[in-house]
Write a protein that holds these residues in place. Structure first.
Motif, PDB file in Angstrom:
ATOM      1  N   VAL A   1       0.850  -1.195   0.000  1.00 47.78           N
ATOM      2  CA  VAL A   1       0.000   0.000   0.000  1.00 47.78           C
ATOM      3  C   VAL A   1       0.886   1.245   0.000  1.00 47.78           C
ATOM      4  CG1 VAL A   1      -2.003  -1.070   1.067  1.00 47.78           C
ATOM      5  CG2 VAL A   1      -0.177  -0.144   2.518  1.00 47.78           C
ATOM      6  N   HIS A   2       2.050   1.107  -0.592  1.00 47.80           N
ATOM      7  CA  HIS A   2       2.969   2.233  -0.759  1.00 47.80           C
ATOM      8  C   HIS A   2       3.730   2.023  -2.063  1.00 47.80           C
ATOM      9  CE1 HIS A   2       6.359  -0.390   0.377  1.00 47.80           C
ATOM     10  NE2 HIS A   2       5.585  -0.829   1.362  1.00 47.80           N
ATOM     11  N   THR A   3       4.401   3.049  -2.526  1.00 52.23           N
ATOM     12  CA  THR A   3       5.204   2.974  -3.739  1.00 52.23           C
ATOM     13  C   THR A   3       6.660   3.181  -3.370  1.00 52.23           C
ATOM     14  OG1 THR A   3       3.364   3.914  -5.006  1.00 52.23           O
ATOM     15  CG2 THR A   3       5.532   3.878  -6.074  1.00 52.23           C
ATOM     16  N   ASP A   4       7.393   2.084  -3.314  1.00 46.52           N
ATOM     17  CA  ASP A   4       8.809   2.138  -2.910  1.00 46.52           C
ATOM     18  C   ASP A   4       8.987   2.867  -1.581  1.00 46.52           C
ATOM     19  OD1 ASP A   4       9.574   0.784  -5.228  1.00 46.52           O
ATOM     20  OD2 ASP A   4       9.704   2.647  -6.374  1.00 46.52           O
ATOM     21  N   GLY A   5       8.062   2.633  -0.668  1.00 48.27           N
ATOM     22  CA  GLY A   5       8.158   3.228   0.661  1.00 48.27           C
ATOM     23  C   GLY A   5       7.405   4.533   0.824  1.00 48.27           C
ATOM     24  N   SER A   6       6.937   5.109  -0.255  1.00 47.96           N
ATOM     25  CA  SER A   6       6.195   6.379  -0.187  1.00 47.96           C
ATOM     26  C   SER A   6       4.694   6.122  -0.171  1.00 47.96           C
ATOM     27  CB  SER A   6       6.539   7.264  -1.393  1.00 47.96           C
ATOM     28  OG  SER A   6       5.696   8.401  -1.423  1.00 47.96           O
ATOM     29  N   PHE A   7       3.998   6.807   0.741  1.00 46.94           N
ATOM     30  CA  PHE A   7       2.543   6.683   0.847  1.00 46.94           C
ATOM     31  C   PHE A   7       1.828   7.859   0.175  1.00 46.94           C
ATOM     32  CE2 PHE A   7       4.172   4.186   4.384  1.00 46.94           C
ATOM     33  CZ  PHE A   7       3.393   3.037   4.335  1.00 46.94           C
ATOM     34  N   GLU A   8       2.565   8.705  -0.495  1.00 46.84           N
ATOM     35  CA  GLU A   8       1.993   9.931  -1.034  1.00 46.84           C
ATOM     36  C   GLU A   8       0.845   9.658  -2.008  1.00 46.84           C
ATOM     37  OE1 GLU A   8       0.978  13.692  -1.617  1.00 46.84           O
ATOM     38  OE2 GLU A   8       2.299  12.908  -0.061  1.00 46.84           O
ATOM     39  N   ASP A   9       0.943   8.602  -2.791  1.00 44.63           N
ATOM     40  CA  ASP A   9      -0.084   8.313  -3.795  1.00 44.63           C
ATOM     41  C   ASP A   9      -1.114   7.299  -3.311  1.00 44.63           C
ATOM     42  OD1 ASP A   9       1.048  10.038  -5.638  1.00 44.63           O
ATOM     43  OD2 ASP A   9       2.332   8.497  -6.509  1.00 44.63           O
ATOM     44  N   TRP A  10      -1.249   7.198  -1.988  1.00 46.09           N
ATOM     45  CA  TRP A  10      -2.136   6.176  -1.439  1.00 46.09           C
ATOM     46  C   TRP A  10      -3.050   6.748  -0.365  1.00 46.09           C
ATOM     47  CZ3 TRP A  10      -1.998   1.073  -3.157  1.00 46.09           C
ATOM     48  CH2 TRP A  10      -0.957   0.772  -4.055  1.00 46.09           C
ATOM     49  N   PHE A  11      -4.294   6.264  -0.369  1.00 46.82           N
ATOM     50  CA  PHE A  11      -5.193   6.535   0.746  1.00 46.82           C
ATOM     51  C   PHE A  11      -4.814   5.624   1.912  1.00 46.82           C
ATOM     52  CE2 PHE A  11      -8.278   7.755  -2.725  1.00 46.82           C
ATOM     53  CZ  PHE A  11      -8.362   9.092  -2.374  1.00 46.82           C
ATOM     54  N   HIS A  12      -5.354   5.944   3.078  1.00 42.96           N
ATOM     55  CA  HIS A  12      -5.185   5.111   4.263  1.00 42.96           C
ATOM     56  C   HIS A  12      -6.501   5.171   5.031  1.00 42.96           C
ATOM     57  CE1 HIS A  12      -3.899   3.802   8.266  1.00 42.96           C
ATOM     58  NE2 HIS A  12      -2.786   3.327   7.721  1.00 42.96           N
ATOM     59  N   PRO A  13      -7.003   4.042   5.525  1.00 41.97           N
ATOM     60  CA  PRO A  13      -8.325   4.057   6.162  1.00 41.97           C
ATOM     61  C   PRO A  13      -8.433   4.981   7.368  1.00 41.97           C
ATOM     62  CG  PRO A  13      -7.185   1.971   6.547  1.00 41.97           C
ATOM     63  CD  PRO A  13      -6.410   2.700   5.511  1.00 41.97           C
ATOM     64  N   HIS A  14      -7.335   5.182   8.088  1.00 42.63           N
ATOM     65  CA  HIS A  14      -7.374   6.021   9.280  1.00 42.63           C
ATOM     66  C   HIS A  14      -6.616   7.344   9.114  1.00 42.63           C
ATOM     67  CE1 HIS A  14      -9.164   2.695  11.417  1.00 42.63           C
ATOM     68  NE2 HIS A  14      -8.121   1.923  11.212  1.00 42.63           N
ATOM     69  N   LEU A  15      -5.534   7.320   8.379  1.00 42.18           N
ATOM     70  CA  LEU A  15      -4.636   8.476   8.333  1.00 42.18           C
ATOM     71  C   LEU A  15      -4.787   9.348   7.089  1.00 42.18           C
ATOM     72  CD1 LEU A  15      -1.425   6.679   9.643  1.00 42.18           C
ATOM     73  CD2 LEU A  15      -3.035   8.085  10.951  1.00 42.18           C
ATOM     74  N   ARG A  16      -5.383   8.809   6.036  1.00 38.14           N
ATOM     75  CA  ARG A  16      -5.670   9.624   4.843  1.00 38.14           C
ATOM     76  C   ARG A  16      -6.917   9.074   4.164  1.00 38.14           C
ATOM     77  NH1 ARG A  16      -0.952   9.592   1.471  1.00 38.14           N
ATOM     78  NH2 ARG A  16      -0.108  11.407   2.556  1.00 38.14           N
ATOM     79  N   HIS A  17      -8.030   9.312   4.804  1.00 38.66           N
ATOM     80  CA  HIS A  17      -9.306   8.847   4.272  1.00 38.66           C
ATOM     81  C   HIS A  17      -9.818   9.832   3.219  1.00 38.66           C
ATOM     82  CE1 HIS A  17     -13.563   7.676   4.176  1.00 38.66           C
ATOM     83  NE2 HIS A  17     -13.145   6.507   4.639  1.00 38.66           N
ATOM     84  N   PRO A  18     -10.515   9.347   2.189  1.00 39.02           N
ATOM     85  CA  PRO A  18     -11.031  10.254   1.149  1.00 39.02           C
ATOM     86  C   PRO A  18     -12.033  11.282   1.642  1.00 39.02           C
ATOM     87  CG  PRO A  18     -11.039   7.981   0.384  1.00 39.02           C
ATOM     88  CD  PRO A  18     -10.715   7.928   1.848  1.00 39.02           C
ATOM     89  N   ASP A  19     -12.633  11.044   2.819  1.00 36.08           N
ATOM     90  CA  ASP A  19     -13.547  12.011   3.436  1.00 36.08           C
ATOM     91  C   ASP A  19     -14.708  12.410   2.534  1.00 36.08           C
ATOM     92  OD1 ASP A  19     -12.174  12.144   5.853  1.00 36.08           O
ATOM     93  OD2 ASP A  19     -10.812  13.685   5.120  1.00 36.08           O
ATOM     94  N   GLY A  20     -15.364  11.426   1.960  1.00 31.59           N
ATOM     95  CA  GLY A  20     -16.568  11.709   1.191  1.00 31.59           C
ATOM     96  C   GLY A  20     -16.345  12.246  -0.201  1.00 31.59           C
TER      97      GLY A  20
END
Length: 369
Positions: A235-254
């Motif tokens: 759920v990351h790209t070579d260690g980067s989470f920038e291009d990924w959602f996260h259920p708790h820490l980066r939710h799409p928020d509607g």
């Protein structure tokens, strides 16, 4: 992730356990720590309450594959200083998950290489670490942690948070329809929550110190959790989470929508934020959402189609365009947000109200009648 995902109150017990795991693992990395000094007296000094101490000592003396977790911990405590230094750095970097989801991109990356990768005997050290830390979930959470749901130390096993209590509280928190007969809904795909299992968002096989991290656990349906969907995918790209959602820490928020796609008579996942395009793409690929939702879309379409055919065959009444519109409206008006796949079915309702689609559908139905 079409709807909000919240942490349960019992996440406090997971946070307390995570603190225990990190503190214990960092003690193992201290230069003066050794297998010989890792005993009950040392555990008593490391823990704050008698029950925490007793729980951890009993946990360490449990076995897997004929080896106690105490032996695994002692192996790590006996590592030479240079290996402990690498391990300590890896532990700090791999457990500080929140740091990788800042609102402003920082370029921070979670380690993607194992802490002992540069050593010829690294696999042995890694297996000891992995088996020890995964056991906090496999044995610890399954049988009961050292903490009550509110995060305070338990005094007996009955008070302790366990796997089933965590899972059930999470499910209850996210149900729109609280009736006992209502179908439960998966927080990822919004389908029916069948064969629920607790997913480690960041795979515990690669990051075992996150095995009971509250930010890393989310109960989801078995279809979402297994291959060819999420499985053990990154759920990351070579260690980067920038291009990924996260259920708790980066939710799409509607901001996510399921939109009707007429060219393939199915649905696509879109976002109201153009900056989230890559994250939407990754989320869709991770769970194969569009493919699964389109299957549900077409299945519900066929179900409604057959229902209308059956009804008019029984009554013998003429199926006028007006009557068809009324039946579609009747079905669409009965959709409720508390039922599985509400958003997919709503997209179907919108598509069937399209004038061109309605005319084609009416013609097809008349032919079969």
């Amino acid at each position: 992730m079409l709807r909000p995902i919240r942490k349960t109150d019992c996440a406090a017990a997971l946070n307390a356990t995570q603190k225990m795991i990190q503190g214990f693992s960092l003690w193992l990395c201290k230069p003066k720590s050794s297998g010989a000094t890792l005993n009950k007296a040392k555990i008593d000094r490391l823990m704050q309450t008698p029950y925490e101490s007793l729980w951890l000592w009993n946990f360490l003396n449990s076995t897997k594959e004929g080896k106690t977790h105490l032996e695994r911990a002692q192996h790590l405590a006996d590592l030479p200083t240079d290996k402990k230094r690498h391990l300590k750095k890896w532990i700090i970097a791999s457990t500080n998950v929140e740091a990788y989801f800042d609102l402003i991109p920082t370029g921070k990356k979670i380690p993607i290489t194992l802490p002992f990768a540069q050593y010829t005997d690294g696999d042995i050290h890694w297996k000891n670490l992995k088996d020890l830390m995964e056991a906090f979930y496999i044995k610890g959470l399954k049988e009961g942690l050292a903490y009550q749901p509110n995060g305070t130390a338990a005094t007996n096993k009955k008070e302790a948070l366990n796997y089933h209590a965590f899972r059930d509280s999470f499910i209850a928190l996210h149900q729109k329809d609280r009736h006992e007969y209502a179908r439960e809904i998966c927080v990822i795909c919004n389908g029916e929550l069948r064969n629920v299992s607790v997913d480690h968002w960041i795979a515990k096989a690669a990051y075992p110190l996150l095995s009971v991290c509250a930010n890393n656990l989310v109960p989801i349906c078995s279809e979402c959790n297994q291959s060819p969907n999420k499985g053990a995918k990154s759920v990351h790209t070579d260690g980067s989470f920038e291009d990924w959602f996260h259920p708790h820490l980066r939710h799409p928020d509607g901001t996510l929508n399921i939109t009707y796609e007429p060219t393939k008579f199915g649905v696509v996942l879109t976002s109201t934020r153009p900056s989230d395009t890559k994250r939407v793409e990754n989320l869709n690929t991770l769970f194969n959402l569009e493919q699964r939702w389109t299957r549900e879309f077409k299945g519900e379409y066929r179900k409604l189609y057959n229902s209308i055919l059956t009804r008019h065959r029984k009554t013998g009444q003429e199926l006028t365009l007006k009557a068809l519109c009324q039946q579609i409206d009747f079905w669409a008006d009965g959709l409720t947000i508390g039922q599985p796949h509400f958003e997919v079915h709503k997209a179907l309702a919108d598509s069937l109200r399209d004038a061109n689609r309605l005319m084609v559908w009416h013609t097809d139905l008349i032919k079969e009648l």
